[in-house]
Design a protein around this motif. Structure first.
Motif, PDB file in Angstrom:
ATOM      1  N   ALA A 179       0.838  -1.201   0.000  1.00  0.00           N
ATOM      2  CA  ALA A 179       0.000   0.000   0.000  1.00  0.00           C
ATOM      3  C   ALA A 179       0.872   1.250   0.000  1.00  0.00           C
ATOM      4  O   ALA A 179       1.959   1.262   0.588  1.00  0.00           O
ATOM      5  N   PRO A 180       0.427   2.325  -0.641  1.00  0.00           N
ATOM      6  CA  PRO A 180       1.196   3.574  -0.618  1.00  0.00           C
ATOM      7  C   PRO A 180       1.169   4.226   0.754  1.00  0.00           C
ATOM      8  O   PRO A 180       0.270   3.986   1.560  1.00  0.00           O
ATOM      9  N   LEU A 206      -8.587   7.003   2.445  1.00  0.00           N
ATOM     10  CA  LEU A 206      -7.420   6.125   2.432  1.00  0.00           C
ATOM     11  C   LEU A 206      -7.622   4.848   3.238  1.00  0.00           C
ATOM     12  O   LEU A 206      -6.792   3.935   3.145  1.00  0.00           O
ATOM     13  N   ALA A 210      -4.285   2.739   2.119  1.00  0.00           N
ATOM     14  CA  ALA A 210      -2.986   3.393   2.251  1.00  0.00           C
ATOM     15  C   ALA A 210      -2.738   3.790   3.703  1.00  0.00           C
ATOM     16  O   ALA A 210      -3.649   3.789   4.539  1.00  0.00           O
ATOM     17  N   HIS A 211      -1.471   4.140   3.979  1.00  0.00           N
ATOM     18  CA  HIS A 211      -1.063   4.656   5.280  1.00  0.00           C
ATOM     19  C   HIS A 211      -1.035   6.185   5.216  1.00  0.00           C
ATOM     20  O   HIS A 211      -0.826   6.773   4.153  1.00  0.00           O
ATOM     21  N   SER A 212      -1.197   6.832   6.358  1.00  0.00           N
ATOM     22  CA  SER A 212      -1.218   8.299   6.416  1.00  0.00           C
ATOM     23  C   SER A 212      -0.327   8.768   7.562  1.00  0.00           C
ATOM     24  O   SER A 212      -0.487   8.309   8.711  1.00  0.00           O
ATOM     25  N   SER A 240       2.751  10.748  -1.978  1.00  0.00           N
ATOM     26  CA  SER A 240       2.432   9.335  -1.778  1.00  0.00           C
ATOM     27  C   SER A 240       3.640   8.512  -2.189  1.00  0.00           C
ATOM     28  O   SER A 240       4.060   8.539  -3.350  1.00  0.00           O
ATOM     29  N   ALA A 280      -4.826   7.174  -4.283  1.00  0.00           N
ATOM     30  CA  ALA A 280      -4.673   5.920  -3.539  1.00  0.00           C
ATOM     31  C   ALA A 280      -5.210   4.747  -4.339  1.00  0.00           C
ATOM     32  O   ALA A 280      -4.604   3.660  -4.376  1.00  0.00           O
ATOM     33  N   GLU A 283      -2.714   3.991  -7.139  1.00  0.00           N
ATOM     34  CA  GLU A 283      -1.526   3.290  -6.644  1.00  0.00           C
ATOM     35  C   GLU A 283      -1.847   1.833  -6.349  1.00  0.00           C
ATOM     36  O   GLU A 283      -1.059   0.930  -6.646  1.00  0.00           O
ATOM     37  N   ALA A 284      -3.029   1.583  -5.763  1.00  0.00           N
ATOM     38  CA  ALA A 284      -3.418   0.207  -5.454  1.00  0.00           C
ATOM     39  C   ALA A 284      -3.618  -0.606  -6.732  1.00  0.00           C
ATOM     40  O   ALA A 284      -3.303  -1.801  -6.778  1.00  0.00           O
TER      41      ALA A 284
END
Length: 679
Positions: A179-180, A206, A210-212, A240, A280, A283-284
């Protein structure tokens, strides 16, 4: 719309923001999540129960063993299971139809003790609408243990100070991360909690994807020192980080998208959330799916074909892979009368008469056996034709039936069905019906074999396409780096020229595009143009040019656009310096030494005659200019530069040449190709 054609919306939040399907890149709008399962229990049973509960809440409940199938006017669903050697898998496919188009959902779970266990969730809309995360995702995350690399995907934003930087770097550099990681940086002296809340508000889309994170000023400085200036996170921007960033590599920096400060400042909270969510999702979608998941999906596709055509055991076994279970097949009736079936309605019939002791009519295999109807007791005039019972004396052969093909007597109430069956096939002989059914079975088997071959070809083409996409990405990054190297050489040459020929005071020299930091993406170009107003003025809409960032993945389009702006600037500068006295076309044909050029093939002074002859298309090109150029504040800008083809769109830069008047070029539009005749 006709009332009969209206299908109620089910299972989705109302969304009326469909975009032009011809330009939709589904990677930005589809929901696609792949979760690595580390649960050691019987998590497949939990997965199946969670999925069934979710379907029940949506009003799509299914009962019984797998496969469980429901087909309604508003939806179709299939919940199925399969074994692949030591591995097991369960897949839900759901198609929901409504006034927002068709929503297609796939939830696939694979438990493989050797290759690893995964859960894959995909949601896609036929009209290119933004797919919300299905409610089944948080329930799966809550009850089944999953990780992204060595970290959890949590619905929150983490604040990182210098003492926690090492933990953040472990997440960023985790080779198992898929994950981004979205990161923003707090400016020196800023309230870190306030910046964390700012980032958390913009990270709502997200969750599960994704992570934040938020870095304080010291942690961000250490990050830039460790990864290099190309990987830096400027305060007020959001970056990202894709998996496996390469430190101090300007080529790899292109993979890690940046949302500029100017765009974030000008955008509303809702539009920023949507933008972050689209990145996101993209990217996924670009992360290569694990091979075991692809193989499991393909096995389900083959099984669905076999189940649909219900092929015979002998032919079906030849298409199965080692360890793959055979789905239910046609079950013949070993003795007694045959059962024939009309599509969508089973109709029982009895066979034609045959000599006792002779071969009985060949059994016909059918999808769903109909109840067997025994013939009534034989009349004195019509003896029974049945094989001798073991141990009983054989009966003499009767005289041949003088009327072959006639239907044997049947009970009242069945005759109507038999007549309907014969009328359906257009015959009065059951033998003809049997022959017709055999031919239909042969055609079904042939269609099933053809479909299986097409599935194999599709899978091969999909693998080749994936390899080509990865190769194109690598080549585009190399090209982008080459453009950067050429720009650096041009900057060095300009610097040497200025030092060698100081014809004017430095303060009197206008700011040149080569003196500025090259914009990384389209959304950075309007801000950079503000410094070039001596010769080039941007009068267009920033929001239109910012939309191009979602298509210009390796920034080649933005760099081509900046090359065009540099050429327009130097054209106006050459006219002001008296170096050139012709128009833009002659300038591009013979660009003076020390001035920037642009390919003449990518410059068009006008549009086609058919396009210029339409008022609606001319209105699209009527763009703003200052009052000193035109008292009405607008001119029609036919002249344009062709920027790099980006996927399905062809960006254009439209401008007005007023060098003979105000001495400037006015850029009124940078965006997707405007309408043309025939579009």
């Amino acid at each position: 719309m006709d009332e009969a054609q209206t299908v109620p919306v089910r299972g989705r939040r109302v969304d009326t923001t469909a975009v032009d399907p011809s330009a939709v890149d589904h990677r930005y709008y589809d929901f696609r999540s792949q979760l690595r399962v580390v649960d050691t229990g019987d998590w497949l049973a939990s997965f199946e129960q969670i999925t069934r509960d979710w379907l029940e809440e949506k009003g799509y409940g299914v009962e019984g063993e797998l496969p469980a199938v429901r087909k309604e006017d508003a939806f179709d669903l299939r919940l199925d299971g399969i074994s692949l050697g030591e591995a097991s898998a369960i897949r839900l496919t759901l198609a929901e139809r409504g006034d927002q188009g068709e929503w297609r959902t796939e939830v696939l779970a694979l438990a493989d003790p050797d290759a690893g266990s995964w859960i894959s969730i995909t949601v896609r809309n036929s009209e290119g609408r933004f797919a919300n995360r299905p409610r089944v995702v948080p329930r799966l995350l809550e009850r089944i243990e999953v990780l992204d690399g060595r970290s959890e995907l949590v619905d929150d934003t983490w604040a990182v100070q210098i003492q926690h930087l090492q933990e953040f770097l472990h997440v960023l550099g985790d080779r198992g991360r898929r994950a981004p990681v979205f990161v923003t940086a707090a400016p020196p002296g800023a309230d870190l909690e306030k910046v964390r809340r700012w980032m958390s508000e913009r990270s709502q889309e997200l969750a599960g994807l994704a992570h934040s994170y938020v870095l304080d000023a010291n942690a961000n400085a250490a990050l830039m020192q460790g990864l290099g200036p190309f990987m830096g996170v400027r305060p007020g921007t959001i970056r990202s980080f894709a998996p496996r960033p390469v430190a101090h590599d300007p080529s790899d920096a292109l993979r890690h998208r940046v949302i500029g400060a100017a765009r974030l400042k000008d955008s509303t909270l809702g539009s920023t959330q949507a933008l972050v969510g689209r990145i996101a999702r993209f990217e996924a979608a670009t992360i290569v799916e694990p091979l075991v998941l692809r193989e499991a999906r393909r096995a389900f596709d083959r099984k669905a074909v076999d189940d649909r055509y219900r092929r015979s055991p002998a032919r079906l076994d030849s298409t199965l892979r080692p360890g793959q279970e055979r789905p239910p097949v046609w079950t013949p009736i070993p003795q007694g009368p045959s059962s024939l079936v009309r599509p969508e309605r089973p109709l029982p019939v009895t066979p034609t008469s045959s000599p006792a002791g002779g071969p009985s009519p060949e059994v016909v295999e059918v999808p769903t056996p109909a109840p067997v109807i025994e013939s009534p007791p034989p009349s004195p005039r019509t003896p029974a034709h049945r094989a001798p019972t073991p141990g009983s004396p054989a009966t003499p052969s009767p005289e041949p039936d003088p009327h072959p093909g006639e239907i044997a007597p049947v009970p009242d109430g069945v005759r109507e069905s038999v007549d309907t069956l014969l009328a359906f096939f257009g015959t009065d002989s059951v033998d003809d019906v049997i022959t017709e059914v055999r031919m239909m079975r042969a055609l079904l088997d042939e269609a099933a074999e053809d479909t299986q071959r097409l599935l194999v070809q599709r899978d091969k083409h999909a693998d080749v396409a994936l390899e080509l996409e990865l190769t194109v990405d690598d080549l585009e990054r190399e090209l982008s780096n080459e453009i950067n190297r050429r720009r650096t050489a041009e900057q060095n040459a300009r610097t040497l020229t200025i030092y060698r020929e100081p014809t004017a005071e430095p303060d009197a020299q206008p700011v040149h595009p080569l003196d500025l930091e090259q914009p990384e993406q389209f959304s950075d170009i309007p801000e950079a143009l503000d410094s070039l107003e001596r010769f080039v003025v941007f009068t267009g809409k920033r929001s239109v040019i910012e939309e191009l960032d979602e298509y210009d993945l390796n920034h080649l389009g933005a760099k081509r656009c900046w090359e065009g702006i540099t050429a327009l600037f130097d054209y106006a500068r050459a006219r002001a310096d008296g170096v050139h006295d012709g128009n833009l076309h002659t300038y591009l044909m013979s660009t003076p030494e020390g001035y920037a050029g642009f390919p003449t093939s990518q410059y068009a002074p006008v549009e086609s005659e058919t396009t210029m002859g339409r008022r609606d298309l001319a209105a699209q090109r009527r763009l703003p200019v200052p009052a000193e150029v035109d008292p009405g504040g607008y001119v029609t800008m036919w002249a344009h530069l062709k920027l790099k083809q980006i996927g399905r769109i062809s960006p254009r830069l439209h401008f007005h040449d007023d060098v003979a008047g105000t001495g400037k070029i006015y850029v009124g539009y940078i965006g997707r190709h405007l309408g043309i005749s025939g579009s």
